[in-house]
Design a protein around this motif. Structure first.
Motif, PDB file in Angstrom:
ATOM      1  N   SER A  38      54.815   0.663 -46.519  1.00 59.53           N
ATOM      2  CA  SER A  38      54.398  -0.512 -46.482  1.00 59.53           C
ATOM      3  C   SER A  38      54.911  -1.664 -45.516  1.00 59.53           C
ATOM      4  O   SER A  38      55.704  -1.306 -44.981  1.00 59.53           O
ATOM      5  CB  SER A  38      54.806  -0.825 -47.792  1.00 59.53           C
ATOM      6  OG  SER A  38      54.887  -2.029 -48.264  1.00 59.53           O
ATOM      7  N   ASP A  39      54.205  -2.510 -44.987  1.00 57.61           N
ATOM      8  CA  ASP A  39      54.262  -3.431 -44.370  1.00 57.61           C
ATOM      9  C   ASP A  39      55.326  -4.615 -44.988  1.00 57.61           C
ATOM     10  O   ASP A  39      55.648  -5.629 -44.674  1.00 57.61           O
ATOM     11  CB  ASP A  39      53.389  -3.898 -43.523  1.00 57.61           C
ATOM     12  CG  ASP A  39      52.071  -4.690 -44.544  1.00 57.61           C
ATOM     13  OD1 ASP A  39      52.692  -5.015 -45.637  1.00 57.61           O
ATOM     14  OD2 ASP A  39      51.095  -5.707 -43.807  1.00 57.61           O
ATOM     15  N   GLY A  42      51.857  -5.978 -49.175  1.00 50.10           N
ATOM     16  CA  GLY A  42      51.468  -5.447 -49.537  1.00 50.10           C
ATOM     17  C   GLY A  42      50.117  -4.115 -48.760  1.00 50.10           C
ATOM     18  O   GLY A  42      49.247  -3.378 -50.023  1.00 50.10           O
ATOM     19  N   ASN A  43      49.861  -4.217 -47.786  1.00 48.94           N
ATOM     20  CA  ASN A  43      49.153  -3.287 -46.493  1.00 48.94           C
ATOM     21  C   ASN A  43      50.264  -2.441 -46.214  1.00 48.94           C
ATOM     22  O   ASN A  43      51.296  -1.947 -46.845  1.00 48.94           O
ATOM     23  CB  ASN A  43      49.238  -4.508 -45.774  1.00 48.94           C
ATOM     24  CG  ASN A  43      48.480  -5.377 -45.911  1.00 48.94           C
ATOM     25  OD1 ASN A  43      47.193  -5.850 -45.999  1.00 48.94           O
ATOM     26  ND2 ASN A  43      48.689  -7.148 -45.034  1.00 48.94           N
ATOM     27  N   SER A  44      49.277  -0.799 -46.259  1.00 46.59           N
ATOM     28  CA  SER A  44      50.044  -0.453 -46.273  1.00 46.59           C
ATOM     29  C   SER A  44      48.859   0.682 -44.965  1.00 46.59           C
ATOM     30  O   SER A  44      47.919   0.901 -44.781  1.00 46.59           O
ATOM     31  CB  SER A  44      49.904   0.680 -47.779  1.00 46.59           C
ATOM     32  OG  SER A  44      50.708   0.233 -48.426  1.00 46.59           O
ATOM     33  N   THR A  63      45.772  -5.118 -49.338  1.00 44.75           N
ATOM     34  CA  THR A  63      46.392  -5.410 -50.128  1.00 44.75           C
ATOM     35  C   THR A  63      45.714  -4.870 -51.871  1.00 44.75           C
ATOM     36  O   THR A  63      46.305  -4.686 -52.915  1.00 44.75           O
ATOM     37  CB  THR A  63      46.882  -7.171 -50.347  1.00 44.75           C
ATOM     38  OG1 THR A  63      45.991  -7.730 -50.559  1.00 44.75           O
ATOM     39  CG2 THR A  63      47.640  -7.005 -48.986  1.00 44.75           C
ATOM     40  N   ALA A 418      54.642   3.282 -52.656  1.00 45.86           N
ATOM     41  CA  ALA A 418      55.275   1.993 -52.366  1.00 45.86           C
ATOM     42  C   ALA A 418      54.819   0.529 -53.392  1.00 45.86           C
ATOM     43  O   ALA A 418      53.782   0.775 -54.271  1.00 45.86           O
ATOM     44  CB  ALA A 418      54.524   1.483 -51.348  1.00 45.86           C
ATOM     45  N   ASN A 420      53.932  -2.923 -54.413  1.00 45.98           N
ATOM     46  CA  ASN A 420      53.332  -4.139 -53.556  1.00 45.98           C
ATOM     47  C   ASN A 420      53.802  -5.200 -54.200  1.00 45.98           C
ATOM     48  O   ASN A 420      53.863  -5.340 -55.802  1.00 45.98           O
ATOM     49  CB  ASN A 420      51.993  -3.712 -53.920  1.00 45.98           C
ATOM     50  CG  ASN A 420      51.432  -2.649 -53.012  1.00 45.98           C
ATOM     51  OD1 ASN A 420      51.870  -1.825 -52.099  1.00 45.98           O
ATOM     52  ND2 ASN A 420      50.520  -1.949 -53.448  1.00 45.98           N
ATOM     53  N   THR A 426      50.910   1.444 -54.518  1.00 44.00           N
ATOM     54  CA  THR A 426      50.100   2.452 -53.419  1.00 44.00           C
ATOM     55  C   THR A 426      51.048   3.993 -53.782  1.00 44.00           C
ATOM     56  O   THR A 426      51.862   3.521 -53.317  1.00 44.00           O
ATOM     57  CB  THR A 426      49.981   1.980 -52.165  1.00 44.00           C
ATOM     58  OG1 THR A 426      49.751   1.135 -52.531  1.00 44.00           O
ATOM     59  CG2 THR A 426      49.000   2.646 -51.509  1.00 44.00           C
ATOM     60  N   HIS A 435      45.122   3.039 -55.343  1.00 48.54           N
ATOM     61  CA  HIS A 435      45.685   1.862 -55.728  1.00 48.54           C
ATOM     62  C   HIS A 435      45.733   1.573 -57.030  1.00 48.54           C
ATOM     63  O   HIS A 435      44.559   1.162 -57.702  1.00 48.54           O
ATOM     64  CB  HIS A 435      44.792   0.973 -54.628  1.00 48.54           C
ATOM     65  CG  HIS A 435      45.886  -0.583 -54.659  1.00 48.54           C
ATOM     66  ND1 HIS A 435      45.654  -1.152 -55.432  1.00 48.54           N
ATOM     67  CD2 HIS A 435      46.986  -1.093 -53.384  1.00 48.54           C
ATOM     68  CE1 HIS A 435      46.165  -2.329 -55.342  1.00 48.54           C
ATOM     69  NE2 HIS A 435      46.655  -2.582 -54.501  1.00 48.54           N
TER      70      HIS A 435
END
Length: 688
Positions: A38-39, A42-44, A63, A418, A420, A426, A435
């Motif tokens: 995960s960044d 919310g992006n993976s 996201t 992850a 978010n 996710t 998701h």
């Protein structure tokens, strides 16, 4: 002024939108996922092994859970990724090992890849390790601190592994006057510089492990598989050791090696890497990797597996029971206080493998996903969704309760998870990414599709195959069985639900809120890609892609000659006939409309049908290829069901428990049966 009825519809619209936002979204990636990264926004990224041993594949999800990019990178050398992290600039870093020699002779060196924020372009490729061969190095964990420094940890057996003066263990131990090659852990802090062949410099690098050894004693084994770093650059690592003199500190939870084999350890280093803040054994462990995270107060939370009932559990924990005998892999979740002095809690969580890195949410509760061997072995929250053996669980901060749990179709989850920022999560599985909200999805969501006779979710289908679609909102709460329509075929609409495969309505055998059983149309073209969508009177699902294969056999059941189910209490006799009922046998030798009920004579599959019966006699496996006595559909039920009759060979030697596999389009090459195989199913046999 707004009219009351307008307000009503406005509120209803808002509620409908909120419900819609609780749907799940299923995506496909390559199998053998190493990690979900995960960044923090919310992006993976999902990192998997690619199409060959020199490739890795990277998929980025936004996201909303939508796939935004996907790339495959060829490093021209054998590579295995183990971990990933995202730096403050959004760049993806992948850590692992790469072949140290060409051609590959088994020796490896630690690998660090820096990719751009899309995960598609390699910005730099560098290695960590020495020149010692056949020694090797692997990076198993990576993390960044708030200042952008990178921390890596793993295992090395290289006697010239680069170490910095003044670090905690800055020299390779010596045995009988010579450097001792042994597997030890290492921890290194890297200062990230510009791009290029070496985009970092080493701030500190230290070994971690026992030092005492002689040529008469086996060398120690220490493997660090998890790392976490706090805001002050203080590193905590977790791993497994066989070293009785592994360094521990006074006042910790356990400073003596008490296991007969491997022990789980946790160690915290100061920010300079020069001394131990604390270091402790935890208990006997058997599985790698371990996974580690820190809560907001610096308490380490870690997960793993153990086959030893002496692994410590605490009073009031969710699950204190160790199932069965020693040797069965049990999941565990443990929380140690920030001083390393005591267990805040420690609990088993059933029989299973592959626990994810524990994720601590805003309330301090802990989330984890894992693959279960036995779904009945875990504690579930009330009203949990139960669709398979991929578990997701939320534990209270003190480990005393399971606040939320969900058993997803087998294979959909169980790798990594992850949390978010928007309250969603996710989850990575075996070739799948899901998701969904941190709750059971509401609305119409597909959570996995499997052969009805199989157990694992699939990304492919065969003409005529029985499939089970798992999810939420698929149909009525009270299940509805199939109906026969006016033309004598199985109906394609049931309680308002349809399954559209390439736009064609599939015959439906069963429909409920969480499961649909359907038949793949026979007209789908092998080698192409089809689409699947569920439509109800109120909603429709996402459209999922599937590959089309010639056949995909799975065994529903095995029956003895008298029609009784084959079982431990009712084994089949040597030389007797058995009947196997099979899904996914592919096209038939006659063209019939989908949903047709078989009559007599029944149609047969278009390919030959055989079986492999395998039994183990001591350590020697014995296999027999048996041609079907007959193979055809079953009069009175849908033509899709294959009945195949076999005779158990007289000459087979048995030890009661054997297996049977269906083999379609069989042939023998250099004595080895080849063809399209089903997953082995247990076959109970006994001598007459």
């Amino acid at each position: 002024m707004l009219r009351p009825n307008f307000l009503f519809w406005l509120v209803l619209l808002c509620l409908t939108s909120a419900v819609s936002a609780q749907k799940a979204k299923l995506s496909y990636v390559d199998s053998s996922a190493c990690c979900l990264v995960s960044d923090g926004r919310g992006n993976s990224f999902v990192i998997t092994s690619g199409s060959s041993s020199t490739h890795i594949s990277v998929a980025k999800f936004d996201t909303k859970g939508d796939l935004v990019s996907r790339s495959e990178i060829d490093l021209k050398a054998v590579i295995v990724p183990f971990a990933g992290a995202v730096d403050a600039q959004g760049r993806l870093w992948i850590a692992g090992k790469v072949a140290a020699t060409q051609p590959f002779n088994g020796s490896t060196i630690g690998l660090l890849l820096q990719l751009d924020p899309t995960g598609a372009e390699v910005l730099s490729q560098s290695t960590i390790g020495g020149q010692d061969r056949p020694g090797g190095t692997e990076i198993h964990a990576i993390a960044f601190d708030q200042l952008g420094n990178c921390y890596v940890a793993g295992i090395t057996s290289q006697i010239d592994f680069p170490l910095t003066p003044g670090s905690f263990m800055d020299k390779t131990p010596v045995a009988d006057g010579a450097p001792l090659r042994a597997y030890r852990g290492f921890v290194a802090k890297l200062k990230i510089g510009g791009q290029g062949a070496a985009p970092f410099s080493i701030t500190y690098s230290t070994l971690l492990g026992g030092g005492a050894a002689t040529s008469a004693q086996p060398p120690p084994f220490i493997d660090i598989s998890a790392l976490a770093v706090d805001k002050d650059g203080i590193v905590t690592v977790a791993g497994i050791t066989t070293s009785a003199d592994f360094p521990t500190t006074a006042g910790v939870f356990q400073n003596k090696f008490t296991g007969s084999g491997q022990m789980v350890f946790l160690t915290r280093l100061n920010s300079e890497g020069s001394r131990l803040v604390w270091s402790t054994f935890v208990g006997p462990g058997s599985g790698l990797p371990l996974h580690l995270s820190l809560d907001s107060t610096g308490d380490p939370v870690f997960s793993g597996t153990t086959a030893d009932p002496l692994y410590p559990v605490t009073a009031g924990a969710v699950q204190r029971r160790f199932f069965g005998e020693a040797g069965y892999n049990h999941l565990f979740l443990t929380k140690l206080d920030s001083t390393g002095a005591r267990l805040i809690f420690s609990t088993f969580y059933g029989l299973g493998s592959s626990p994810s890195t524990p994720q601590v949410d805003e309330q301090g509760n802990i989330w984890m996903t894992a693959t279960l061997d036995d779904a009945a072995s875990v504690v579930l929250a009330p009203n949990s969704l139960s669709l398979g053996r991929s578990a997701i669980a939320q534990f209270s901060a003190d480990g005393s309760k399971v606040l939320f749990s969900e058993l997803l179709p087998s294979g959909v989850a169980g790798k990594e998870l992850a949390l978010n920022p928007d309250g969603s999560m996710t989850i990575a599985g075996n070739g799948f990414v899901l998701h969904q909200p941190r709750a059971v999805p509401s609305g119409l969501s597909i959570l996995g599709v499997a052969d009805s006779a199989g157990s694992e979710v699939t990304k492919s289908m065969a003409p005529g195959e029985y499939i089970s679609i798992f999810g939420t909102g698929l149909g009525p709460v009270a299940g509805a069985a199939m109906e026969v329509d006016s033309d004598g075929r199985i109906a394609r609409i049931l309680t308002g639900t349809q399954v559209l495969i390439n736009g064609i309505a599939a015959p439906l055998l069963y429909v409920s809120s969480n499961q649909i059983n359907a038949l793949v149309p026979y007209g789908v073209d092998v080698g192409t890609q089809l689409s699947l969508k569920v439509v109800t009177a109120a909603d429709s699902s996402q459209t999922l892609p599937f590959g089309v294969v010639r056949a995909q056999p799975n065994i529903f059941s095995v029956r003895n000659a008298d029609g009784s189910p084959n079982s431990l209490s009712r084994p089949a006799s040597i030389g007797s006939a058995i009947t196997v009922f099979v899904s996914g046998a592919g096209t038939l030798d006659s063209q019939l409309p989908d949903g047709t009920v078989a009559s007599s004579p029944a149609p047969a599959p278009a390919v030959s049908v055989a079986a492999i019966i395998g039994c183990s006699v001591g350590k020697l496996p014995q296999r027999a290829l048996v041609t079907a006595l007959s193979a055809a559909s079953v009069p009175g039920i849908e033509v899709n069901m294959l009945r195949a009759d076999f005779q158990v060979p007289e000459g087979i030697l048995i030890r009661l428990l054997c297996t049977i596999q269906i083999l379609l389009d069989a042939s023998v090459v250099t004595g080895i049966p080849i063809g399209i195989r089903s997953t082995p199913t247990i076959l109970y046999l006994q001598s007459q």
